[in-house]
Design a protein around this motif. Sequence first.
Motif, PDB file in Angstrom:
ATOM      1  N   THR A 126     -61.435  66.293 -27.377  1.00  0.00           N
ATOM      2  CA  THR A 126     -62.618  66.998 -27.866  1.00  0.00           C
ATOM      3  C   THR A 126     -63.266  66.076 -28.886  1.00  0.00           C
ATOM      4  N   ALA A 127     -64.568  65.837 -28.748  1.00  0.00           N
ATOM      5  CA  ALA A 127     -65.259  64.944 -29.684  1.00  0.00           C
ATOM      6  C   ALA A 127     -66.455  65.695 -30.248  1.00  0.00           C
ATOM      7  N   VAL A 128     -66.564  65.730 -31.578  1.00  0.00           N
ATOM      8  CA  VAL A 128     -67.678  66.461 -32.196  1.00  0.00           C
ATOM      9  C   VAL A 128     -68.439  65.562 -33.167  1.00  0.00           C
ATOM     10  N   ASP A 129     -69.700  65.929 -33.381  1.00  0.00           N
ATOM     11  CA  ASP A 129     -70.520  65.226 -34.369  1.00  0.00           C
ATOM     12  C   ASP A 129     -71.568  66.207 -34.869  1.00  0.00           C
ATOM     13  N   VAL A 130     -71.948  66.069 -36.118  1.00  0.00           N
ATOM     14  CA  VAL A 130     -72.947  66.979 -36.685  1.00  0.00           C
ATOM     15  C   VAL A 130     -74.360  66.635 -36.202  1.00  0.00           C
ATOM     16  N   GLN A 131     -74.589  65.362 -35.820  1.00  0.00           N
ATOM     17  CA  GLN A 131     -75.922  64.916 -35.415  1.00  0.00           C
ATOM     18  C   GLN A 131     -76.143  65.192 -33.930  1.00  0.00           C
ATOM     19  N   PRO A 132     -77.177  65.978 -33.578  1.00  0.00           N
ATOM     20  CA  PRO A 132     -77.410  66.237 -32.155  1.00  0.00           C
ATOM     21  C   PRO A 132     -77.669  64.956 -31.355  1.00  0.00           C
ATOM     22  N   GLN A 133     -78.313  63.958 -31.980  1.00  0.00           N
ATOM     23  CA  GLN A 133     -78.580  62.701 -31.248  1.00  0.00           C
ATOM     24  C   GLN A 133     -77.282  61.960 -30.949  1.00  0.00           C
ATOM     25  N   ALA A 134     -76.312  62.082 -31.859  1.00  0.00           N
ATOM     26  CA  ALA A 134     -75.007  61.449 -31.612  1.00  0.00           C
ATOM     27  C   ALA A 134     -74.293  62.177 -30.477  1.00  0.00           C
ATOM     28  N   VAL A 135     -74.370  63.506 -30.470  1.00  0.00           N
ATOM     29  CA  VAL A 135     -73.730  64.277 -29.401  1.00  0.00           C
ATOM     30  C   VAL A 135     -74.308  63.851 -28.050  1.00  0.00           C
ATOM     31  N   ALA A 136     -75.638  63.712 -27.993  1.00  0.00           N
ATOM     32  CA  ALA A 136     -76.300  63.324 -26.739  1.00  0.00           C
ATOM     33  C   ALA A 136     -75.889  61.906 -26.323  1.00  0.00           C
ATOM     34  N   LEU A 137     -75.811  61.002 -27.296  1.00  0.00           N
ATOM     35  CA  LEU A 137     -75.435  59.618 -27.001  1.00  0.00           C
ATOM     36  C   LEU A 137     -73.980  59.535 -26.520  1.00  0.00           C
ATOM     37  N   ALA A 138     -73.092  60.250 -27.216  1.00  0.00           N
ATOM     38  CA  ALA A 138     -71.674  60.240 -26.825  1.00  0.00           C
ATOM     39  C   ALA A 138     -71.524  60.802 -25.408  1.00  0.00           C
ATOM     40  N   GLU A 139     -72.292  61.831 -25.101  1.00  0.00           N
ATOM     41  CA  GLU A 139     -72.234  62.432 -23.765  1.00  0.00           C
ATOM     42  C   GLU A 139     -72.723  61.426 -22.701  1.00  0.00           C
ATOM     43  N   GLN A 180     -71.586  69.782 -30.686  1.00  0.00           N
ATOM     44  CA  GLN A 180     -72.031  69.628 -32.075  1.00  0.00           C
ATOM     45  C   GLN A 180     -71.157  70.464 -33.003  1.00  0.00           C
ATOM     46  N   SER A 181     -70.712  69.849 -34.077  1.00  0.00           N
ATOM     47  CA  SER A 181     -69.952  70.587 -35.086  1.00  0.00           C
ATOM     48  C   SER A 181     -70.014  69.824 -36.395  1.00  0.00           C
ATOM     49  N   ASP A 182     -70.181  70.564 -37.479  1.00  0.00           N
ATOM     50  CA  ASP A 182     -70.107  69.987 -38.814  1.00  0.00           C
ATOM     51  C   ASP A 182     -68.626  69.985 -39.194  1.00  0.00           C
ATOM     52  N   TRP A 183     -67.972  68.850 -38.999  1.00  0.00           N
ATOM     53  CA  TRP A 183     -66.506  68.747 -39.108  1.00  0.00           C
ATOM     54  C   TRP A 183     -65.851  69.871 -38.296  1.00  0.00           C
ATOM     55  N   PHE A 184     -65.072  70.768 -38.941  1.00  0.00           N
ATOM     56  CA  PHE A 184     -64.315  71.746 -38.155  1.00  0.00           C
ATOM     57  C   PHE A 184     -65.097  73.030 -37.844  1.00  0.00           C
ATOM     58  N   THR A 185     -66.318  73.163 -38.370  1.00  0.00           N
ATOM     59  CA  THR A 185     -66.985  74.467 -38.322  1.00  0.00           C
ATOM     60  C   THR A 185     -67.039  75.072 -36.923  1.00  0.00           C
ATOM     61  N   ALA A 186     -67.615  74.353 -35.961  1.00  0.00           N
ATOM     62  CA  ALA A 186     -67.735  74.921 -34.608  1.00  0.00           C
ATOM     63  C   ALA A 186     -66.401  74.894 -33.865  1.00  0.00           C
ATOM     64  N   VAL A 187     -65.519  73.977 -34.254  1.00  0.00           N
ATOM     65  CA  VAL A 187     -64.177  73.924 -33.644  1.00  0.00           C
ATOM     66  C   VAL A 187     -63.438  75.219 -33.985  1.00  0.00           C
ATOM     67  N   ALA A 188     -63.601  75.657 -35.242  1.00  0.00           N
ATOM     68  CA  ALA A 188     -62.915  76.869 -35.707  1.00  0.00           C
ATOM     69  C   ALA A 188     -63.440  78.113 -34.999  1.00  0.00           C
ATOM     70  N   ASN A 189     -64.710  78.074 -34.575  1.00  0.00           N
ATOM     71  CA  ASN A 189     -65.317  79.256 -33.950  1.00  0.00           C
ATOM     72  C   ASN A 189     -65.029  79.367 -32.454  1.00  0.00           C
ATOM     73  N   ARG A 190     -64.468  78.315 -31.865  1.00  0.00           N
ATOM     74  CA  ARG A 190     -64.153  78.365 -30.424  1.00  0.00           C
ATOM     75  C   ARG A 190     -62.962  79.295 -30.196  1.00  0.00           C
ATOM     76  N   GLN A 191     -63.051  80.114 -29.178  1.00  0.00           N
ATOM     77  CA  GLN A 191     -61.939  81.014 -28.846  1.00  0.00           C
ATOM     78  C   GLN A 191     -61.437  80.724 -27.445  1.00  0.00           C
ATOM     79  N   PRO A 192     -60.156  80.631 -27.171  1.00  0.00           N
ATOM     80  CA  PRO A 192     -59.114  80.644 -28.192  1.00  0.00           C
ATOM     81  C   PRO A 192     -59.138  79.330 -28.970  1.00  0.00           C
ATOM     82  N   GLN A 193     -58.787  79.410 -30.245  1.00  0.00           N
ATOM     83  CA  GLN A 193     -58.848  78.213 -31.084  1.00  0.00           C
ATOM     84  C   GLN A 193     -57.732  77.233 -30.716  1.00  0.00           C
TER      85      GLN A 193
END
Length: 282
Positions: free
Chosen positions: A138-151, A166-179
């Motif tokens: 799983t790879a996350v980045d806060v910058q949408p342009q970075a997410v698009a580039l990584a993809e 996209q995630s600001d560090w763990f923020t969106a990772v923590a919200n994924r279910q199941p975690q």
Amino acid sequence: MATVNDLLLRHSELSPASDTALLDTELLLCHSLSVDRTWLKTWPDKELPAADSQHFEQLFKRRLEGEPVAFIVGTQGFWTLDLGVSPHTLIPRPETELLVEAALELDLPDQSLVLDLGTGTGAIALALASEHPSWQLTAVDVQPQAVALAEQNRSQCQLDNVQIYQSDWFTAVANRQPQAKFNLIVSNPPYIEVDDAHLFEGDVRFEPASALVSGTDGLDDLKIVVGQSSGFLQPAGWLIVEHGHEQGEVVRELFNDAGFVLVETRQDYNQMDRITLGRLQD
Ligand code: GLN
């Protein structure tokens, strides 16, 4: 008409601006001619059409003005991969390959879940995914342009075992279910002090501050990553971070405070502290 060798000799003009003037000149010439470096060595006396020489001149001028080669040619080699780059993210560095090596040395299960925080171009996650097709990255980045580039890089490298969002560090990772609980977390966060003189020299002038700078002591993001990782790791899970060469001791303290054991700092090719790793208790 200029020959290949004539254009390569131009590298001396670049020496004041670059420590790697000849290599830079070769890479720019390869790009303008759509050839590889072996071709340049094979055909030093080849006379080049005016359009090709002019194309080279345009690229060479940008390099003389300080722009990084990776941004001029649009790609950077990392590990075994050729990755697209953009001014929205850090250009992958050779030092960061140490982090990849350290991750590959760990004794991790075949089906490991791995998280790359602040992935940028996707470099670390894609390198690990290419070495371990059975791992789920799983790879996350806060910058949408970075997410698009990584993809885009993921798709180019044809790696199906990497999920990028996209995630600001763990923020969106923590919200994924199941975690998910990961076997390994890796990160090359921003870690430069806000008033570091190094930010005004060389290639970093063209890279985004968001990928480089992290508060007055460079530790704001490392504190978040190290402080919060234990909540997202499986028992005996590993964390590896890259950091500044003067941050080894304080980063080891952060690891110890967060409950990690087997905490160790490793040095880069210049004998500078560069990565720290540690394992959670069983
Ligand atoms: N090592 C990089 C530099 O000094 C910085 C990388 C980072 O902040 N993650 O240019």
